[in-house]
Scaffold this motif. Structure first.
Motif, PDB file in Angstrom:
ATOM      1  N   LEU A  56      34.365  20.071 -16.481  1.00 20.57           N
ATOM      2  CA  LEU A  56      33.207  20.979 -16.428  1.00 20.57           C
ATOM      3  C   LEU A  56      31.908  20.201 -16.598  1.00 20.57           C
ATOM      4  O   LEU A  56      30.899  20.493 -15.939  1.00 20.57           O
ATOM      5  N   ALA A  57      31.929  19.196 -17.480  1.00 19.88           N
ATOM      6  CA  ALA A  57      30.740  18.369 -17.685  1.00 19.88           C
ATOM      7  C   ALA A  57      30.398  17.585 -16.427  1.00 19.88           C
ATOM      8  O   ALA A  57      29.224  17.471 -16.049  1.00 19.88           O
ATOM      9  N   LEU A  58      31.422  17.053 -15.752  1.00 18.33           N
ATOM     10  CA  LEU A  58      31.188  16.317 -14.505  1.00 18.33           C
ATOM     11  C   LEU A  58      30.495  17.202 -13.481  1.00 18.33           C
ATOM     12  O   LEU A  58      29.518  16.784 -12.847  1.00 18.33           O
ATOM     13  N   GLY A  59      31.006  18.424 -13.313  1.00 16.62           N
ATOM     14  CA  GLY A  59      30.378  19.344 -12.369  1.00 16.62           C
ATOM     15  C   GLY A  59      28.946  19.665 -12.750  1.00 16.62           C
ATOM     16  O   GLY A  59      28.061  19.715 -11.888  1.00 16.62           O
ATOM     17  N   ALA A  60      28.707  19.882 -14.045  1.00 18.24           N
ATOM     18  CA  ALA A  60      27.354  20.203 -14.507  1.00 18.24           C
ATOM     19  C   ALA A  60      26.409  19.030 -14.291  1.00 18.24           C
ATOM     20  O   ALA A  60      25.275  19.206 -13.817  1.00 18.24           O
ATOM     21  N   PHE A  61      26.856  17.830 -14.627  1.00 17.19           N
ATOM     22  CA  PHE A  61      26.022  16.631 -14.441  1.00 17.19           C
ATOM     23  C   PHE A  61      25.699  16.395 -12.965  1.00 17.19           C
ATOM     24  O   PHE A  61      24.629  15.895 -12.622  1.00 17.19           O
ATOM     25  N   ALA A  62      26.652  16.770 -12.087  1.00 17.32           N
ATOM     26  CA  ALA A  62      26.452  16.564 -10.650  1.00 17.32           C
ATOM     27  C   ALA A  62      25.640  17.674 -10.011  1.00 17.32           C
ATOM     28  O   ALA A  62      25.336  17.610  -8.814  1.00 17.32           O
ATOM     29  N   GLY A  63      25.313  18.706 -10.799  1.00 20.10           N
ATOM     30  CA  GLY A  63      24.521  19.810 -10.270  1.00 20.10           C
ATOM     31  C   GLY A  63      25.325  20.808  -9.463  1.00 20.10           C
ATOM     32  O   GLY A  63      24.765  21.568  -8.661  1.00 20.10           O
ATOM     33  N   ALA A  64      26.645  20.846  -9.669  1.00 16.44           N
ATOM     34  CA  ALA A  64      27.485  21.789  -8.933  1.00 16.44           C
ATOM     35  C   ALA A  64      27.474  23.144  -9.622  1.00 16.44           C
ATOM     36  O   ALA A  64      27.415  23.220 -10.856  1.00 16.44           O
ATOM     37  N   PRO A  65      27.526  24.226  -8.864  1.00 19.25           N
ATOM     38  CA  PRO A  65      27.607  25.564  -9.471  1.00 19.25           C
ATOM     39  C   PRO A  65      28.862  25.678 -10.332  1.00 19.25           C
ATOM     40  O   PRO A  65      29.924  25.148  -9.976  1.00 19.25           O
ATOM     41  N   LEU A  66      28.742  26.382 -11.460  1.00 16.74           N
ATOM     42  CA  LEU A  66      29.845  26.467 -12.405  1.00 16.74           C
ATOM     43  C   LEU A  66      31.081  27.107 -11.780  1.00 16.74           C
ATOM     44  O   LEU A  66      32.203  26.657 -12.016  1.00 16.74           O
ATOM     45  N   ASP A  67      30.879  28.156 -10.965  1.00 16.88           N
ATOM     46  CA  ASP A  67      32.032  28.832 -10.383  1.00 16.88           C
ATOM     47  C   ASP A  67      32.809  27.910  -9.435  1.00 16.88           C
ATOM     48  O   ASP A  67      34.042  27.927  -9.393  1.00 16.88           O
ATOM     49  N   LYS A  68      32.088  27.071  -8.695  1.00 27.19           N
ATOM     50  CA  LYS A  68      32.753  26.133  -7.788  1.00 27.19           C
ATOM     51  C   LYS A  68      33.453  25.017  -8.566  1.00 27.19           C
ATOM     52  O   LYS A  68      34.525  24.548  -8.166  1.00 27.19           O
ATOM     53  N   THR A  69      32.840  24.601  -9.675  1.00 28.35           N
ATOM     54  CA  THR A  69      33.484  23.582 -10.515  1.00 28.35           C
ATOM     55  C   THR A  69      34.790  24.108 -11.087  1.00 28.35           C
ATOM     56  O   THR A  69      35.810  23.415 -11.087  1.00 28.35           O
ATOM     57  N   ILE A  70      34.756  25.345 -11.577  1.00 26.93           N
ATOM     58  CA  ILE A  70      35.963  25.962 -12.128  1.00 26.93           C
ATOM     59  C   ILE A  70      37.042  26.101 -11.056  1.00 26.93           C
ATOM     60  O   ILE A  70      38.219  25.833 -11.291  1.00 26.93           O
ATOM     61  N   ALA A  71      36.621  26.514  -9.848  1.00 27.11           N
ATOM     62  CA  ALA A  71      37.579  26.669  -8.747  1.00 27.11           C
ATOM     63  C   ALA A  71      38.221  25.330  -8.387  1.00 27.11           C
ATOM     64  O   ALA A  71      39.436  25.249  -8.136  1.00 27.11           O
ATOM     65  N   SER A  72      37.421  24.263  -8.368  1.00 25.42           N
ATOM     66  CA  SER A  72      37.954  22.935  -8.057  1.00 25.42           C
ATOM     67  C   SER A  72      38.930  22.480  -9.132  1.00 25.42           C
ATOM     68  O   SER A  72      40.000  21.920  -8.837  1.00 25.42           O
ATOM     69  N   PHE A  73      38.575  22.728 -10.389  1.00 26.56           N
ATOM     70  CA  PHE A  73      39.431  22.314 -11.501  1.00 26.56           C
ATOM     71  C   PHE A  73      40.765  23.053 -11.464  1.00 26.56           C
ATOM     72  O   PHE A  73      41.834  22.431 -11.572  1.00 26.56           O
ATOM     73  N   THR A  74      40.719  24.373 -11.318  1.00 27.03           N
ATOM     74  CA  THR A  74      41.963  25.153 -11.334  1.00 27.03           C
ATOM     75  C   THR A  74      42.844  24.842 -10.119  1.00 27.03           C
ATOM     76  O   THR A  74      44.074  24.797 -10.232  1.00 27.03           O
ATOM     77  N   ALA A  75      42.219  24.617  -8.972  1.00 31.52           N
ATOM     78  CA  ALA A  75      42.998  24.260  -7.782  1.00 31.52           C
ATOM     79  C   ALA A  75      43.689  22.910  -7.972  1.00 31.52           C
ATOM     80  O   ALA A  75      44.864  22.737  -7.613  1.00 31.52           O
ATOM     81  N   GLY A  76      42.964  21.950  -8.527  1.00 26.94           N
ATOM     82  CA  GLY A  76      43.551  20.634  -8.781  1.00 26.94           C
ATOM     83  C   GLY A  76      44.661  20.703  -9.807  1.00 26.94           C
ATOM     84  O   GLY A  76      45.704  20.050  -9.659  1.00 26.94           O
ATOM     85  N   LEU A  77      44.447  21.521 -10.856  1.00 23.58           N
ATOM     86  CA  LEU A  77      45.488  21.684 -11.880  1.00 23.58           C
ATOM     87  C   LEU A  77      46.740  22.286 -11.268  1.00 23.58           C
ATOM     88  O   LEU A  77      47.855  21.800 -11.485  1.00 23.58           O
ATOM     89  N   GLY A  78      46.556  23.336 -10.483  1.00 21.24           N
ATOM     90  CA  GLY A  78      47.704  24.017  -9.890  1.00 21.24           C
ATOM     91  C   GLY A  78      48.493  23.130  -8.947  1.00 21.24           C
ATOM     92  O   GLY A  78      49.729  23.084  -9.001  1.00 21.24           O
ATOM     93  N   SER A  79      47.794  22.391  -8.096  1.00 26.22           N
ATOM     94  CA  SER A  79      48.494  21.545  -7.122  1.00 26.22           C
ATOM     95  C   SER A  79      49.226  20.397  -7.805  1.00 26.22           C
ATOM     96  O   SER A  79      50.324  20.000  -7.374  1.00 26.22           O
ATOM     97  N   THR A  80      48.657  19.882  -8.887  1.00 28.71           N
ATOM     98  CA  THR A  80      49.304  18.779  -9.602  1.00 28.71           C
ATOM     99  C   THR A  80      50.565  19.239 -10.313  1.00 28.71           C
ATOM    100  O   THR A  80      51.614  18.592 -10.226  1.00 28.71           O
TER     101      THR A  80
END
Length: 465
Positions: A56-80
């Motif tokens: 979440l910190a990486l997404g925030a530091f990069a200026g990414a919207p929080l909802d998209k950061t969460i979606a990326s994180f959960t998708a990566g978690l699920g696929s792994t």
């Protein structure tokens, strides 16, 4: 050692979740990793929570919207978890069957009965390597340390002369050979072939473990000469079993998934036709899921029933094997989420943009990244997951062999110099009754030797294949 072109990546990439430039994104990556490091090392937060907050910190530091950061994180978690979670669970079940049935003790006792004198350090390497194939590192230590202490005491051997080879065998298996979590996650992240990675991993592991085990133990025994700590010799839990599995059946069960996966890799090379019936059958039989699942069911008979386990005892053994790996699965999953956030933020493209102007080989770059994260976090698994996520784009146009070597480069880097922020460091220290300085001169140096020797052999193999 090829590198991926920017055009190739861009053609198959999705739109990044942030518009940050390379400099901004680089700082965001450093910030995200720094958050993970601080949470693990300073605040002693569990790696699962640290990786989640770091993503979440990486997404925030990069200026990414929080909802998209969460979606990326959960998708990566699920696929792994979907990719490696079941394999880790099956490996844990097989390891528990091996331990509770007395199969591990049977392997140990049989080999030790045939070894003595100068052959003993080599016997310890062999024991640790075979036992370490299906077991997590910590479980392997718990199983083998009593043996190390008993052998050293009864045979009047130097503790380091016997202990270092055993630790080297376990550590090399943990860092380089699937189905251990680190190699499995790296294989999944970079899209490497598991059978080829396994074959090359064994090829590289053999000389590496010889150098870091029996050979280095000569020097470690001179640097640190300790008596066997009497209070650290626990009772062996399988001694009360009426019967134990035979040596041959136990070894065959442990090696079954390895043989099945290597067989698939061999068929892929010889047949090289995805539509051929032989290769299609081999692809199914040699898949990691079927190989490990087969070993588990075979082990229920060759290990469990041979030890006199009832159906209820077998069920209890399987149930107890799954509880301890919950934390491992969560860490691996969160690491996959962090990897997903890295990729969706455009970090893969950034790595390519930067590395294309460097003369450093991709394999060495992967090793260096894993080394830095390992030193910072103390976790081999976190180092493997994070490094794999960063360098995964480099594998896109690599050959099957070099993609497998990329996984092994990451694995060797993740072992580098275990020190005070690594739980394994304290486990070894307490079991062997050493001071911090003595542990650094033996265990930490051994881990570094494995890492450096391993990457040297990886680079040498890459020049040949």
């Amino acid at each position: 050692m090829s590198s991926l072109s920017v055009e190739t990546l861009a053609a198959g990439a999705t739109e990044p979740i942030t518009s940050a430039g390379n400099a901004h994104l680089g700082l965001a990556v450093v910030g995200g990793i720094a958050v993970i490091v601080l949470l693990i090392t300073v605040f002693k937060l569990h790696a699962f929570l640290a990786l989640t907050l770091g993503s979440l910190a990486l997404g925030a530091f990069a200026g990414a919207p929080l909802d998209k950061t969460i979606a990326s994180f959960t998708a990566g978690l699920g696929s792994t978890v979907a990719g490696v979670g079941v394999l880790i669970a099956l490996g844990a079940v097989l390891g528990k069957l091996l331990a509770d049935s007395g199969g591990a003790d049977q392997i140990v006792d049989t080999i030790l009965a045939r070894a003595s004198g100068r052959a003993m350090p080599w016997a310890m390497v062999l024991i640790a390597s075979v036992i370490g194939l299906p077991l997590f590192f910590e479980v392997g230590i718990v199983l083998l340390i009593p043996v190390v202490l008993l052998v050293a005491k009864r045979g009047n051997y130097s503790l380091m002369r016997i202990g270092i080879p055993a630790l080297a065998g376990l550590s090399v298996m943990h860092g380089l050979i699937p189905p251990h979590p680190g190699p499995l996650v790296a294989i999944d992240a970079v899209g490497a072939n598991l059978g080829v990675t396994l074959a090359l991993g064994i090829l590289i592991a053999i000389p590496t473990v010889i150098i870091a085990g029996p050979l280095f133990s000569r020097y470690a025994a001179r640097w640190v000469d300790l008596p066997v700590p009497e209070n650290m010799v626990p009772e062996r839990t399988s001694d009360d079993l009426k019967t134990r599995p035979s040596f041959g059946a136990t070894v065959a069960t442990v090696l079954l998934p390895v043989v099945m996966m290597l067989g698939k890799a061999l068929v892929d090379i010889i047949v090289d036709d995805p539509t051929h019936t032989v290769q299609r059958v081999a692809d199914v039989v040699g898949s990691p899921l079927i190989a490990l699942l087969s070993a588990v069911f075979v082990g229920m008979f060759t290990l469990g029933r041979a030890a006199g386990f009832s159906k209820g005892k077998l069920s209890t053994t399987v149930e107890k094997s799954l509880g301890p790996i919950a934390g491992v699965l969560l860490i691996v999953g969160a690491g996959g989420g962090f990897k997903g956030t890295l990729i969706d933020s455009g970090v893969g493209q950034m790595v390519l943009d930067i590395s294309k102007n460097w003369s450093i080989p991709a394999l060495l770059l992967a090793w260096l990244i894993a080394v830095v994260i390992r030193l910072a976090t103390g976790s081999s698994t976190v180092a493997t997951i994070s490094a794999a996520g960063l360098v995964a784009p480099l594998a896109a146009d690599m050959s099957t062999t070099h993609a497998a070597l990329l996984v092994l480069a990451i694995g060797t880097g993740s072992i580098f110099f275990s020190h005070v922020n690594d739980a394994g460091f304290w486990l070894v220290k307490e079991y062997f009754g050493m001071t911090v300085g003595q542990t650094i001169r033996t265990w930490s140096v051994m881990e570094t030797l494995i890492s450096v020797t391993g990457i040297i052999f990886v680079l040498l193999v890459s020049l040949v294949l």
